[in-house]
Design an enzyme around this catalytic site. Structure first.
Site, PDB file in Angstrom:
ATOM      1  N   LYS A   1      -6.973   3.045   8.444  1.00 21.13           N
ATOM      2  CA  LYS A   1      -6.072   4.065   7.902  1.00 21.13           C
ATOM      3  C   LYS A   1      -6.728   5.443   7.927  1.00 21.13           C
ATOM      4  CE  LYS A   1      -3.665   0.783   4.865  1.00 21.13           C
ATOM      5  NZ  LYS A   1      -3.408   0.377   3.467  1.00 21.13           N
ATOM      6  N   SER A  55       0.803  -1.226   0.000  1.00 23.77           N
ATOM      7  CA  SER A  55       0.000   0.000   0.000  1.00 23.77           C
ATOM      8  C   SER A  55       0.835   1.276   0.000  1.00 23.77           C
ATOM      9  CB  SER A  55      -0.933  -0.002   1.209  1.00 23.77           C
ATOM     10  OG  SER A  55      -0.204  -0.039   2.414  1.00 23.77           O
TER      11      SER A  55
END
Length: 853
Positions: A787, A744
């Site tokens: 996140k 990511s």
């Protein structure tokens, strides 16, 4: 008697002093030797002697041997028994000692003690005739009826016992073959008699007196057996084995002592255990096993190690809740209210519990689900499991699996092993006492593996709804139904859970809390709990919501609320000190002698216009005014300076820095990526404990930028579009002590390098996440909610996410979505345009022709 001449014992005998047990002629006894003189006798006489005469000792009863040689010899009992040492066994633990097996030969009388050291030796006079008896025996006429009466009672006693026991049959043959003169000593040693009674028999030198003293002992034993047979006719054969005479064996306790009482209690316990087995509602297979084991238990002597093991097994089988269960509370409205009162947020968990209750209302035979709560520490996974049990009205039991590396902890040990015990599942059922509890399998992601097996594999049967109705523990060795148990597992991550085990569980993610949720949790649950623990009331301390927000943002940075709870506890402790001191000072001020004159009113510890430190009150002579208000200045005094700075723009003050988002088992985190370039040979250096996937993302990023350098007009220090021409690049991920990996970070690395080669600053309020390809596509990643919450905690305003992750935004609370702006990026062009002020325009090439195809 035979005409053969009698055997004479030596006139000088070493003396073995004993204070426990009495050795009679014709019997055998084991005695422990651990005193100074007795040890010297064994070492000097028995261990070094080579003749048969050296093994003959004089055993003196009722005479303790002094612990050391320096002490004088105590008065010796007048009559002793000459004995033959048959066996000597030595040991050094816990201290040096020997165990002697001695057989009595005849009586003797001490005439004179010849020496006392190193061991006593005495001149003795033999009192009994010691002969080799012939196979045919003619009774002595002078004994007459006394001998016949004794023989009749002895035969009657032996005939009442179980002749199938070899020792009893051997005793019956001895009664016919041995001379009548030897029988009183032998039978007295066998039947239940005290040491005092045996000592009286030993002192009876006259044979006629010996017969008269022994007959009452036989009669007493016969009457005891008759009474036992009347009260326990249905267990006659077994009781003969329990109460029967111990042939050729030393018995040292007195009738009516604690040993008799303990044995009777054991027998009563066995009867009670048998009644419990009959009355239990266990399945037919388990009942057959219990009956079989009970029959074995009755035939075992209590001294056998297997006796205790079998008895423990039967007691466990009786205590297990085979058919005992609690009634579920199926009121959905009451359950919803209870869950809302116990826990704030966690809508998914509450919804799943209410769904289970609704289905249980419609179908009573529903199998227990296998749930797995996955989330960072401190979000309340364990406490939710306890609330679920409270909501359903079930018993709750927690099983900690962290660090377990032996499959026997789950399935138990086989009973062939020493110290075997059932597994934690069966032990938990025994503890709660019902067969439908809520079992919390805590930290299922931290199971280990060792040479003793894989406990995760053992859990496969426990957590499979299609198999756990027939779960077999190795200790029980019979099937137990676990289908009604509600299993709830907790984990911080699913990465370390084996795929087969994860497939059997219904995974429910438990994300971290938002700042608003933490404030609500603090004021609803944490602050009242800390006030109660520290003996404070709301009239003594007030923590407003702005102060709670400061604690959350400046002193903690976590997904859960554990650190927040600890900080609140520290505040309560500091206030408790001020309150305790204030009470003592108030007591002093109430005394007229000590009250100062001309004092003004009491001052506030914290004032809105001029805040004071909680630890540095301006006037220590006066107690603080209640309630004590906790503001920012008080926080600084109690907790110290803020641990976290929410301003991140300072770290993005030069090109080559970007903010990414990462997921960890502890929740989401923001992650800075820094890049620099220098003259070199075109090498790429990566630091920060990166994994292979993250290293590959860095190579992908530099390759994509090199292939699109002309398009975006990216040059190196010399102005060349070949970004690695005579240039080295160093990429660093701070917090180098923490291992990092995952795909990511790809878009963050691209943005960081683009900033470096373009010389432009990345926006300080933008964070991003996403995987990249060589063609510039942005692929979806996981952990979006964690996140986004981490970016929200850090004060960021814009978040770049992959376009295919747009569906994950529905899980984010509405107030968080309102505070943030989201950019859905399908290609890296979208990422660069969002990351830089004014976008990241493409440089048009002069003379370029549009394709006609």
């Amino acid at each position: 008697m035979s005409s053969a001449s009698p055997i004479q014992i030596p006139s000088r005998l070493p003396l073995l002093l004993t204070h426990e047990g009495v050795l009679l002629p014709g019997s055998t006894m084991r005695t422990s030797v651990d005193s100074a003189r007795n040890l010297q006798l064994v070492r000097s006489r028995l261990l070094k002697g080579t003749s048969l005469q050296s093994t003959i000792l004089g055993v003196i009863p009722n005479t303790p041997d002094p612990a050391s040689d320096a002490q004088d010899l105590p008065p010796l009992h007048r009559i002793g028994t000459a004995a033959l040492a048959v066996q000597v066994v030595g040991s050094n633990w816990p201290k040096p000692h020997y165990t002697l097996l001695v057989t009595g030969l005849c009586r003797f009388q001490i005439v004179q003690v010849l020496k006392e050291k190193p061991y006593p030796v005495a001149h003795v006079e033999q009192l009994d005739r010691l002969e080799e008896f012939p196979s045919t025996y003619k009774p002595r006429a002078e004994l007459g009826e006394l001998s016949e009466q004794f023989y009749k009672y002895a035969v009657q006693l032996v005939d009442m016992l179980d002749m199938s026991i070899p020792a009893v049959a051997k005793l019956r043959r001895l009664l016919d073959n041995l001379p009548r003169e030897a029988l009183p000593d032998i039978l007295t040693a066998i039947i239940r008699t005290s040491d005092k009674e045996k000592l009286q028999i030993l002192d009876a030198v006259s044979l006629e007196e010996r017969f008269k003293m022994t007959i009452p002992l036989l009669v007493r034993q016969i009457e005891g057996l008759k009474l036992l047979q009347k009260t326990r006719k249905h267990k006659q054969d077994d009781d003969k084995r329990v109460i029967a005479i111990r042939p050729l064996r030393r018995v040292t306790h007195t009738p009516g002592t604690l040993e008799d009482e303990d044995e009777d209690e054991d027998n009563d316990d066995i009867v009670m255990l048998e009644k419990k087995i009959r009355a239990s509602s266990m399945p037919e297979q388990a009942h057959r096993v219990c009956v079989k084991e009970m029959k074995r238990l009755k035939k075992m002597p209590q001294s056998m190690p297997e006796y205790a093991l079998t008895r423990n097994y039967l007691e466990l089988m009786v205590e297990l809740p085979w058919n005992k269960s609690t009634t579920d509370r199926l009121d959905i409205r009451a359950a919803r209210v209870l869950l809302d009162n116990d826990h704030y947020a966690m809508e998914k968990l509450k919804k799943r519990v209410l769904e289970y209750l609704a289905v249980r209302q419609l179908k009573s035979s529903l199998k227990g689900p296998i749930l797995c709560f996955v989330g960072p520490p401190g979000v309340g996974k364990t406490s939710v499991g306890r609330s679920v049990a409270k909501t359903l009205g079930r018993e709750f039991h927690r099983i900690a699996l962290g660090g377990v590396c032996d499959q026997s902890d789950i399935r138990g040990h086989r009973r062939t092993y020493v110290g075997s015990m059932p597994g934690r599942i069966i032990n938990g059922l025994k503890t709660v006492g019902v067969n439908n509890p809520v079992f919390l399998l805590d930290e299922v992601d931290k199971l280990g593996k060792s040479l003793q097996g894989d406990p995760a594999a053992a859990l496969l049967e426990v957590l499979d709804p299609e198999q756990n109705h027939n779960f077999t523990d190795h200790y029980l060795n019979v099937a137990f139904d676990l289908s009604q148990v509600l299993f709830i597992a907790t984990a911080n991550t699913t990465a370390t859970i084996p795929a087969a085990l994860l497939d059997r569980m219904e995974v429910i993610p438990v994300p971290g809390y938002t700042q608003e949720e933490k404030i609500e949790i603090a004021h609803r649950h944490l602050i009242p709990k800390q006030l109660e623990h520290h003996g404070l009331t709301p009239l003594q301390i007030q923590i407003p919501q702005p102060t709670t927000l400061d604690i959350i943002t400046r002193y903690t940075r976590e997904a859960g609320v554990r650190s927040l709870d600890r900080k609140l506890g520290a505040i309560c402790r500091a206030v408790a000190v001020k309150v305790a001191e204030g009470q003592r000072k108030e007591a002093k001020l109430e005394c007229p002698d000590t009250a100062p004159e001309g004092e003004g009113g009491r001052e506030h510890v914290f004032k809105d216009t001029e805040p004071e430190s909680i630890s540095d009150s301006p006037d220590l002579a006066l107690p603080p005014e209640m309630p004590i208000l906790i503001d920012f200045h008080a926080l600084k005094d109690i907790l110290g300076p803020p641990m976290y700075d929410m301003e991140v723009s300072e770290r993005l003050s030069q090109p080559g820095v970007a903010i990414g988002l990462a997921w960890t088992p502890l929740g989401g985190e923001i992650m800075f990526v820094e890049a620099s370039r220098m003259d070199g040979e075109g090498q790429l250096t990566l630091t920060g404990q990166l994994g292979d996937v993250m290293k590959e993302s860095a190579h992908l990023a530099i390759s994509w930028l090199r292939s699109n350098a002309k398009k975006y007009h990216l040059t190196n220090a010399s102005g060349s579009f070949d970004l690695l021409d005579n240039t080295d690049i160093h990429l660093h991920f701070p917090a180098g002590a923490v291992t990092k990996d995952g795909p990511s970070a790809g878009v963050t690395i691209v943005t960081c390098l683009a900033s470096l080669f373009s010389g432009r600053l990345v926006r300080s309020d933008v964070a991003m996440t996403g995987e990249i390809t060589l063609r510039g596509l942005v692929l979806p990643v996981g952990g979006i909610k964690d996140k986004v919450l981490a970016a929200h905690r850090a004060g960021l305003k814009c978040i770049v996410i992959p376009q295919r992750n747009e569906k994950d935004l529905e899980e984010i609370p509405g107030h968080v979505r309102q505070d943030l702006s989201f950019v859905r990026a399908g290609r890296l062009d979208d990422v660069l345009n969002a990351a830089f002020d004014g976008g990241f325009p493409v440089q048009a090439r002069p003379g370029a022709l549009d394709s006609k195809l």
